[in-house]
Design an enzyme around this catalytic site. Structure first.
Site, PDB file in Angstrom:
ATOM      1  N   HIS A   7      24.984  26.517  -9.655  1.00 37.27           N
ATOM      2  CA  HIS A   7      24.994  25.302 -10.486  1.00 37.27           C
ATOM      3  C   HIS A   7      24.949  24.066  -9.601  1.00 37.27           C
ATOM      4  O   HIS A   7      25.019  24.161  -8.373  1.00 37.27           O
ATOM      5  CB  HIS A   7      26.194  25.284 -11.436  1.00 37.27           C
ATOM      6  N   HIS A  25      37.093  26.223 -15.651  1.00 42.40           N
ATOM      7  CA  HIS A  25      37.156  27.467 -14.876  1.00 42.40           C
ATOM      8  C   HIS A  25      38.034  28.410 -15.689  1.00 42.40           C
ATOM      9  O   HIS A  25      38.941  27.954 -16.392  1.00 42.40           O
ATOM     10  CB  HIS A  25      37.847  27.241 -13.527  1.00 42.40           C
ATOM     11  N   ASP A  44      30.933  29.430 -10.532  1.00 45.37           N
ATOM     12  CA  ASP A  44      32.063  28.927 -11.310  1.00 45.37           C
ATOM     13  C   ASP A  44      31.777  29.289 -12.759  1.00 45.37           C
ATOM     14  O   ASP A  44      30.646  29.115 -13.219  1.00 45.37           O
ATOM     15  CB  ASP A  44      32.173  27.400 -11.202  1.00 45.37           C
TER      16      ASP A  44
END
Ligand SMILES: [Zn+2]
Length: 472
Positions: A70, A401, A181
């Site tokens: 990402h 997260h 993540d």
């Protein structure tokens, strides 16, 4: 370790960054003569060469493919350095939205890191490097499998931020899942992380929150909006330091709706102070089709883009900002290292009516982390004097997260044979490892045994996978 190991059964894992730390994520996998690199970040607490992963520890010329999970700086910001200033000559892949945002984000990063730097000691690469490398990045779609010289990989939704993905890799019959993540909670705009359809032999998994457990999402939102509303009622100002892209958009959606539902707030200014956020809003407006059903329905039924806010205004810089009376300012950078968020913190710190509301993950060594210990004084960025700190400090995590429950549930569903933990400070990562080991203790010394590793940076981990069958 077995003395007579067949080399061809060995998977080698090199952690060049993100080992027992959060920041500069970069991991290398070698198996059956193939080499895959996962992510190429920087560490937000350091600058210049010190912020890089330990690239000297590995011959980057050997890397066949590099996959970026990402756009966050700790996962992508050293990519132009790798492509332009090392021996790396492999192919690079990322999803379409990641690539769209990456361009703006990194040119902002180049600008910020070169400010006030006359001898270029903290500049890792230039805007030209960024442009030259950009066209060589190959954008990919979710759920479509790509094969490069015997390495197959597929991107799955990871939640977390727009464009974030998990990679399921297959090399010589061995399946590896890298989470990057990820989040499993349903939020206002993103699809939560999916469980890929195949069982991996190895899971490489983030461990940011260790064994901590999050508040429920409704409770978090309620606490966020009531803290803001109470501070306004007490004539205070609210600073929300956020990373310009990703979670900022979720917070903006929450606040725009709250302002719509509370007419008494309509005269209270609510601003985001980030040119980068403004520039990238069109990317969010464009990629609505990659978000969750809720936001797509809203888009269709109201015939207006949810990322065109009704109550939130953007401000270009603080010169244009009338700092009178209560207000809310959402400003970057999220860890208050410098820039607009730091300037407002220093300005508002002495007044006890004000509030700084931390919503992201605070990396060790940054001002954000320092603030959480409620210091009496804070250092000013410019000059040498210190500032008295009376501003209230609250933390509500919207970092997206997984917490312990979500992470261990996901691991159970994915059902890997071995786990490598990355992306977590030593203590939370160590606690997560112990919790997983005790959870799987009953399988110890059986065929179902689950091995858990938590390598440090520069560690070379060798894992043996016997009897992997190559599917034709
Ligand atoms: Zn991230």
């Amino acid at each position: 370790e077995d003395k007579f190991v067949d080399e061809s059964d060995l998977l080698k894992f090199h952690c060049l960054g993100g080992g027992n730390e959060v920041g500069r994520s970069c991991h290398i996998i070698e198996y059956k003569g193939k080499t895959v690199m996962l992510d190429a970040g920087i560490h937000p607490a350091y600058s210049g060469m010190a912020s890089l992963p330990f690239y000297d520890e590995f011959d980057l010329e050997k890397v066949d493919i590099l996959l970026i999970s990402h756009f966050h700086l700790d996962h992508a910001a050293s990519l132009p350095y790798v492509m332009q200033h090392t021996k790396f000559k492999g192919r690079v892949f990322m999803t379409h939205p990641t690539k769209a945002i990456y361009r703006w984000l990194l040119s902002d990063f180049v600008r910020v890191t070169s400010i006030g730097d006359n001898n270029n000691s903290s500049t890792l690469y230039t805007d030209d490097d960024l442009t030259d490398s950009y066209d060589r990045i190959e954008p990919i779609d979710y759920h479509s499998t790509i094969e490069v010289d015997g390495i197959r990989f597929t991107a799955y939704h990871a939640g977390h931020v727009l464009g974030a993905c998990m990679y399921l890799l297959e090399i010589g019959g061995l399946k590896i899942l890298f989470t990057g993540d990820y989040s499993r909670e349903k939020d206002r705009h993103l699809n939560p992380a999916e469980v890929p359809p195949h069982r991996p032999d190895l899971l490489i998994c983030e461990s940011t929150f260790g064994t901590a457990v999050h508040e429920q999402i409704d409770e978090k939102e309620l606490r966020l909006t009531s803290l803001i509303h109470n501070t306004i009622n007490n004539s205070g100002k609210i600073l929300l330091p956020v990373f310009a892209l990703g979670r900022a958009q979720e917070i903006l959606l929450i606040l725009d709706q709250y302002w719509a539902e509370n007419p008494d707030l309509k005269n209270i200014g609510i601003f985001y102070a980030s040119n980068l956020t403004r520039k990238c809003m069109s990317v969010y407006q464009t990629y609505i089709n990659m978000m969750n059903d809720d936001i797509r329905k809203k888009f269709r039924s109201q015939n207006s883009n949810p990322f065109q806010f009704k109550y939130i205004k953007s401000i270009k810089n603080l010169d244009k900002f009338d700092d009178l009376g209560p207000c809310v300012v959402i400003a970057s950078p999220g860890m208050l290292q410098n820039g607009v968020s730091r300037e407002l913190l220093e300005r508002w710190a002495p007044d006890e009516r004000n509030l700084v509301l931390m919503t992201g993950y605070s990396v060790e060594g940054t001002m954000a982390k320092n603030l959480l210990s409620e210091p009496d004084i804070i250092p000013a960025v410019k000059g040498s004097e210190s500032i008295t700190r009376r501003i209230k400090i609250e933390e509500i995590s919207f970092a997206a997260h997984v917490d312990f429950n979500q992470n261990s549930k996901f691991i159970e569903l994915v059902n890997p044979k071995s786990i490598i933990l990355v992306h977590g400070e030593s203590n939370p990562m160590g606690r997560l490892k112990s919790a997983l080991l005790s959870k799987y203790h009953k399988f110890k010394n059986t065929k179902k045994e689950v091995k858990v590793y938590n390598p440090r940076n520069c560690d070379r981990l060798h894992i043996q996978f016997k009897g992997i069958k190559i599917a034709k």
